[in-house]
Scaffold this active site. Structure first.
Site, mmCIF file in Angstrom:
data_model
loop_
_atom_site.group_PDB
_atom_site.id
_atom_site.type_symbol
_atom_site.label_atom_id
_atom_site.label_comp_id
_atom_site.label_asym_id
_atom_site.label_seq_id
_atom_site.Cartn_x
_atom_site.Cartn_y
_atom_site.Cartn_z
ATOM 1 N N TYR A 93 28.521 39.809 39.922
ATOM 2 C CA TYR A 93 28.040 41.185 39.914
ATOM 3 C C TYR A 93 26.538 41.197 39.698
ATOM 4 O O TYR A 93 25.947 40.265 39.156
ATOM 5 C CB TYR A 93 28.703 41.994 38.796
ATOM 6 C CG TYR A 93 30.184 42.162 38.945
ATOM 7 C CD1 TYR A 93 30.702 43.153 39.760
ATOM 8 C CD2 TYR A 93 31.067 41.336 38.263
ATOM 9 C CE1 TYR A 93 32.068 43.321 39.894
ATOM 10 C CE2 TYR A 93 32.444 41.489 38.401
ATOM 11 C CZ TYR A 93 32.930 42.490 39.211
ATOM 12 O OH TYR A 93 34.280 42.643 39.343
ATOM 13 N N SER A 114 37.870 43.359 45.156
ATOM 14 C CA SER A 114 37.433 42.799 46.432
ATOM 15 C C SER A 114 38.253 43.355 47.586
ATOM 16 O O SER A 114 37.713 43.749 48.622
ATOM 17 C CB SER A 114 37.534 41.270 46.398
ATOM 18 O OG SER A 114 36.573 40.718 45.530
#
Length: 375
Positions: free
Chosen positions: A229, A132
């Site tokens: 995801y 991230s």
């Protein structure tokens, strides 16, 4: 506990696994920090700054001697890690799926290797998530690089000589990188649209002021992958999406693709035929280039002109912002270790049953222990 910070040796790697701020914090926990000389040079951090923060400097052999924790960005060659304490922790982005021989080497060397890119996407691990933090910077840099390659202005400009129309930017894949790309392109004055296979992202796109481009009323969507995801799409969905993208992409000036599926090649989002419909001089930044690319004909770390469209394969844009990417990466590592730090033991205590530990531990006791690598 001695913590060794390695100088990165991988080609093109400019980041560092520690910054003076995290060195001070580790010293505050009671650790001794040893930094390989020159480790921070590419990230604009001098040896003197590390020394002022409380670290000792030396050669690789010096810093590894007796080290219980070894911090890195890219996974190092196992042959260059001799000298650490028995059962030393190796922590960084180790690419276990692509470097199985290196993982075997870590096990053979008696290292407990932890791959930070496999950090579970759970609330208490957010501050440890290197994907991230690095993707955020990559999304920003993708827009900056696209603007540099694009031969026109981004914002609408009304002048006495006439009006300049705003650039049209299309973001495909709305994870961390995609959301930052949307926000950056909007700040630069572009007209932005975006798409994703996960229906939950529609609201996020709209909240940033972009137009959401989504396939509607198609059965068999399997895009809601585990851990935030994207997953695989049904054939019906792929066909409908291709038709939608084809009609939209022909009107775009800049396309940024970010789609990745963990453990698999990057999904193909833009075909050669779709590229041919775009206006010459348009730009595509493919952030999935390192995993095979979302765009047909894309080459990792290269600019390829296809049908007059500039296709830029950007495999690791975070490296091009080494000062900021090092700072975020280093904090991710510190947040992980400090969360498990035992003051009485003067070292981290990593329970095997903990969800975070189980998610990123690759080797232990001379064996490969991660279930994804067990076969």
């Amino acid at each position: 506990m001695k913590i060794a910070v390695l100088k990165e040796m991988a080609p093109g790697e400019s980041r560092c696994a520690a910054i003076p701020e995290t060195v001070k914090k580790f010293v505050g926990l009671g650790a001794d920090v040893a930094v390989e000389s020159g480790a921070g040079a590419s990230a604009s951090i001098s040896d003197d700054e590390f020394a002022a923060a409380g670290a000792s400097l030396g050669s690789r052999a010096d810093i590894l001697n007796g080290a219980g924790i070894i911090l890195c960005v890219a996974g190092p060659d196992p042959s260059g890690l001799a000298g650490g304490a028995p059962g030393a922790l190796l922590i960084g982005a180790l690419d276990p799926a692509g470097r199985s021989e290196a993982v075997q080497g870590y096990a053979g060397a008696g290292l407990d290797a932890f791959a930070m890119e496999w950090m579970p996407r759970i609330t208490r691990a957010q501050s440890m998530d290197i994907l991230s933090s690095q993707s955020n910077l990559a999304g920003y840099k993708a827009v900056v690089d696209a603007a540099a390659a694009y031969g026109r202005a981004f914002p609408m400009m009304m002048t006495a000589a006439g009006t300049v129309s705003p650039a049209k930017v299309f973001v495909m894949g709305v994870g961390v990188a995609g959301l930052q790309a949307i926000a950056t392109a909007r700040r630069m004055g572009a007209q932005v649209s975006a798409t994703d296979v996960r229906s939950a992202t529609k609201e996020q796109i709209q909240s940033l002021g972009a137009k959401a481009i989504f396939v509607e009323n198609v059965a068999g969507i399997e895009g809601e992958g585990q851990g935030g995801y994207a997953g695989e799409m049904s054939d019906e969905y792929k066909k409908a999406q291709a038709e939608l993208v084809s009609s939209h992409i022909a009107k775009q000036d800049i396309v940024i693709t970010t789609a990745l599926i963990p453990g698999r090649p990057a999904p193909r989002l833009v075909s050669d035929a779709q590229l041919a419909t775009m206006r010459p001089g348009s730009v595509i930044i493919d952030l999935a280039a390192g995993a095979g690319g979302n765009v047909e004909g894309c080459r990792a770390d290269q600019l390829t002109e296809i049908h007059g469209v500039k296709v830029i394969g950007a495999s690791n844009l975070a490296r091009s912002l080494p000062a900021d990417s090092s700072a975020l990466f280093a904090r991710n590592l510190f947040n992980f270790l400090s969360a498990f730090w035992d003051k009485d033991a003067g070292a981290p205590v990593l329970p095997d049953e903990d969800e975070i530990v189980r998610g990123i531990c690759l080797t232990h006791g001379g064996k490969i222990v991660h279930e994804r690598l067990a076969s």
